[in-house]
Design an enzyme around this catalytic site. Structure first.
Site, PDB file in Angstrom:
ATOM      1  N   GLN A 233       0.110  10.860  17.865  1.00 58.26           N
ATOM      2  CA  GLN A 233      -1.158  10.368  17.337  1.00 58.26           C
ATOM      3  C   GLN A 233      -1.605   9.061  17.995  1.00 58.26           C
ATOM      4  OE1 GLN A 233       0.594  10.123  13.217  1.00 58.26           O
ATOM      5  NE2 GLN A 233      -0.793   8.382  13.028  1.00 58.26           N
TER       6      GLN A 233
ATOM      7  N   GLY B 218       0.844  -1.206   0.000  1.00 61.36           N
ATOM      8  CA  GLY B 218       0.000   0.000   0.000  1.00 61.36           C
ATOM      9  C   GLY B 218       0.873   1.247   0.000  1.00 61.36           C
ATOM     10  N   HIS B 219       1.863   1.275   0.913  1.00 61.03           N
ATOM     11  CA  HIS B 219       2.788   2.430   0.946  1.00 61.03           C
ATOM     12  C   HIS B 219       3.543   2.552  -0.375  1.00 61.03           C
ATOM     13  CE1 HIS B 219       2.874   1.363   5.421  1.00 61.03           C
ATOM     14  NE2 HIS B 219       2.453   2.611   5.430  1.00 61.03           N
TER      15      HIS B 219
HETATM   16  O1  PAF Z   1      -1.077   7.361   7.808  1.00 56.23           O
HETATM   17  C1  PAF Z   1      -0.068   7.334   8.523  1.00 56.23           C
HETATM   18  O2  PAF Z   1       0.750   6.422   8.449  1.00 56.23           O
HETATM   19  C2  PAF Z   1       0.166   8.456   9.531  1.00 56.23           C
HETATM   20  O3  PAF Z   1      -1.032   8.850  10.120  1.00 56.23           O
HETATM   21  C3  PAF Z   1       0.910   9.648   8.925  1.00 56.23           C
HETATM   22  C4  PAF Z   1       0.092  10.337   7.853  1.00 56.23           C
HETATM   23  C5  PAF Z   1       2.234   9.196   8.362  1.00 56.23           C
HETATM   24  C6  PAF Z   1       1.186  10.682  10.031  1.00 56.23           C
HETATM   25  O4  PAF Z   1       1.973  10.158  11.042  1.00 56.23           O
END
Ligand code: PAF
Length: 283
Positions: free
Chosen positions: A61, A36-37
């Protein structure tokens, strides 16, 4: 591929690239990269001259009791995959440089950040918007690529970019799925073999919703009941939510009407929390 760890060095590299008229694309990640990445990196590769992949497990987060400590990490593997996918610069800042002692400033998108995922993870999106804004100021991208897998995150970042007049073009790339339909996620490694088999129910329930809408069903409750049945039969331990929302605003709807609807869900298998979604066109 070059690896940069210092914020000042990344900023000077970005300034120099911009001065030369080179376009920069950024793919923010928390690492433990999967296909996905890599599809996001490939997308950035198509759109810009230089691709910066960021790798930072962002502590702000994660809420208390969440999986920050045990979030999967494998930097050597990430370096190899990021490079193979076409990353030019891997930016891996240290937590104490991103959040030095005395850090007090956060970015928060109202409304959107407090529903669904935000209701279950109250400080999550504040951490996401803060770190993404910081990464934008450090990497200075022309284009930023995020995945539709985190649909609410994508909607919040789009809102932030508009509201803050950021001169960045956002691309939201489609969800990449395993062959049985499970959306790729770094957290899938937490699943036991049995949970992994059962986790296909997330996509199955979304497909059920899509089929129902296609056949003319417009009552949210009827579709939700069918989805719940599929999920409970797959032995989920909790259904946090199944929501029918407008894709841009995440406002919940009671009745499905044109032009489209986003169905988002979050479930738990034991301690593992998985999310998925589908956008269904409505005629
Ligand atoms: O989607 C993610 O992996 C994270 O929320 C992000 C956008 C890299 C922010 O830390």
């Amino acid at each position: 591929m070059e690896t940069v760890t210092l914020i000042g060095e990344m900023q000077s590299r970005a300034e120099e690239l911009r001065r030369r008229g080179t376009t920069i694309g950024v793919v923010p990640t928390m690492g433990y990269l999967h296909d996905g990445h890599l599809s996001l990196v490939a997308q950035a590769r198509k759109e810009t001259d230089v691709v910066v992949t960021t790798l930072f497990v962002n502590p702000t987060q994660f809420g208390p009791g969440e999986d920050f400590e045990r979030y999967p990490r494998d930097t050597e593997r990430d370096k190899r995959l990021a490079s193979q996918a076409g990353t030019d610069i891997l930016f891996m800042p240290a937590a104490d440089e991103m959040y030095p002692a005395g850090f007090k400033t956060y970015v928060f998108t109202e409304g959107l950040s407090t529903v669904l995922e935000g209701a279950f993870r109250p400080s999550h999106f504040r951490g996401v918007t803060t770190v993404v804004m910081k990464l934008f100021h450090i990497v200075k991208p022309h284009v930023a690529v995020f995945g539709q897998k985190d649909a609410q995150q994508a909607a919040i970042i789009s809102r932030m970019v508009k509201d803050m007049n950021l001169d960045i073009r956002l691309i939201i790339a489609p969800i990449v799925r395993e062959s049985d339909g499970l959306a790729m996620s770094s957290r899938n490694v937490y699943l036991s073999p049995e949970e992994r088999k059962n986790a296909v129910a997330l996509f199955r329930s979304l497909r059920f919703a899509e089929d129902a809408v296609r056949k003319g069903e417009r009552a949210v409750e009827t579709i939700r009941r069918g989805m719940e049945e599929i999920l409970w039969n797959a032995r989920v331990s909790a259904v946090d939510y199944i929501a029918f929302v407008r894709p841009e605003t995440f406002e919940e709807v009671e009745k499905i009407d044109p032009p489209n609807i986003l169905v988002a869900l979050a479930v738990r298998f034991g301690k593992t929390r998985l999310i998925d979604n589908i956008v269904i066109p409505v005629s």
